[in-house]
Design a protein around this motif. Structure first.
Motif, PDB file in Angstrom:
ATOM      1  N   TYR A 155       0.754  -1.163  -0.192  1.00 41.37           N
ATOM      2  CA  TYR A 155      -0.067  -0.093  -0.184  1.00 41.37           C
ATOM      3  C   TYR A 155       0.972   1.259   0.004  1.00 41.37           C
ATOM      4  O   TYR A 155       1.992   1.257   0.635  1.00 41.37           O
ATOM      5  N   VAL A 193      -2.594   5.784   1.731  1.00 41.40           N
ATOM      6  CA  VAL A 193      -3.611   4.959   2.091  1.00 41.40           C
ATOM      7  C   VAL A 193      -3.493   3.864   2.969  1.00 41.40           C
ATOM      8  O   VAL A 193      -4.642   3.239   3.483  1.00 41.40           O
ATOM      9  N   SER A 240      -6.992   1.204   3.761  1.00 44.85           N
ATOM     10  CA  SER A 240      -7.387   0.669   2.509  1.00 44.85           C
ATOM     11  C   SER A 240      -7.074  -0.945   2.502  1.00 44.85           C
ATOM     12  O   SER A 240      -6.211  -1.346   3.089  1.00 44.85           O
ATOM     13  N   MET A 296     -11.799   1.394   0.310  1.00 42.11           N
ATOM     14  CA  MET A 296     -11.157   2.498   1.386  1.00 42.11           C
ATOM     15  C   MET A 296     -12.154   3.113   2.137  1.00 42.11           C
ATOM     16  O   MET A 296     -13.347   3.259   1.881  1.00 42.11           O
TER      17      MET A 296
END
Length: 125
Positions: free
Chosen positions: A60, A64, A68, A83
């Motif tokens: 990731y 985020v 997420s 998200m």
């Protein structure tokens, strides 16, 4: 040629959540490393998340991470990006991408071989 079909974008309020979906038409999703990228107006396309072909490794972007989740459903032949706690700065066109090579290069945009058409995500504050 792998055609990637994305869905799930739209208008979301800040603090809300959404789930994007991507399916490789006519191909098996587990045969590829899959990734999500995004591009905001006036900015370069940037990495968001990736899941390796094995399905066991995920990566990731720092922006985020923690809010997420990238996942894959082999039965539905689909990869998802969920998200939460969305912010105005998450507003962008989100692209699904597939990597068809050995090794795993999650964030290298140049290592992805196929791209979807993009889906707009707009977060209103």
């Amino acid at each position: 040629q792998v055609q990637l079909v994305e869905s799930g974008g739209g208008l979301v309020q800040a603090g809300g959540s959404l789930r994007l979906s991507c399916a490789p038409s006519g191909h098996t999703v587990s045969a590829y490393t899959m990734g999500w990228f995004r591009q905001a107006p006036g900015k370069e396309r940037e990495f968001v998340a990736s899941i390796a072909r094995s399905g066991t490794s995920r990566a990731y972007a720092d922006s985020v991470k923690g809010r997420s989740t990238i996942s894959r459903d082999n039965a539905k032949n689909t990869v998802y990006l969920e998200m939460t706690s969305l912010k105005a700065e998450d507003t962008a066109v989100y692209y699904c991408a597939a990597q068809d090579r050995s090794g795993w290069y999650p964030s290298r945009i140049g290592e992805y071989d196929f791209w979807g058409q993009g889906t707009q995500v707009t977060v209103s504050s």
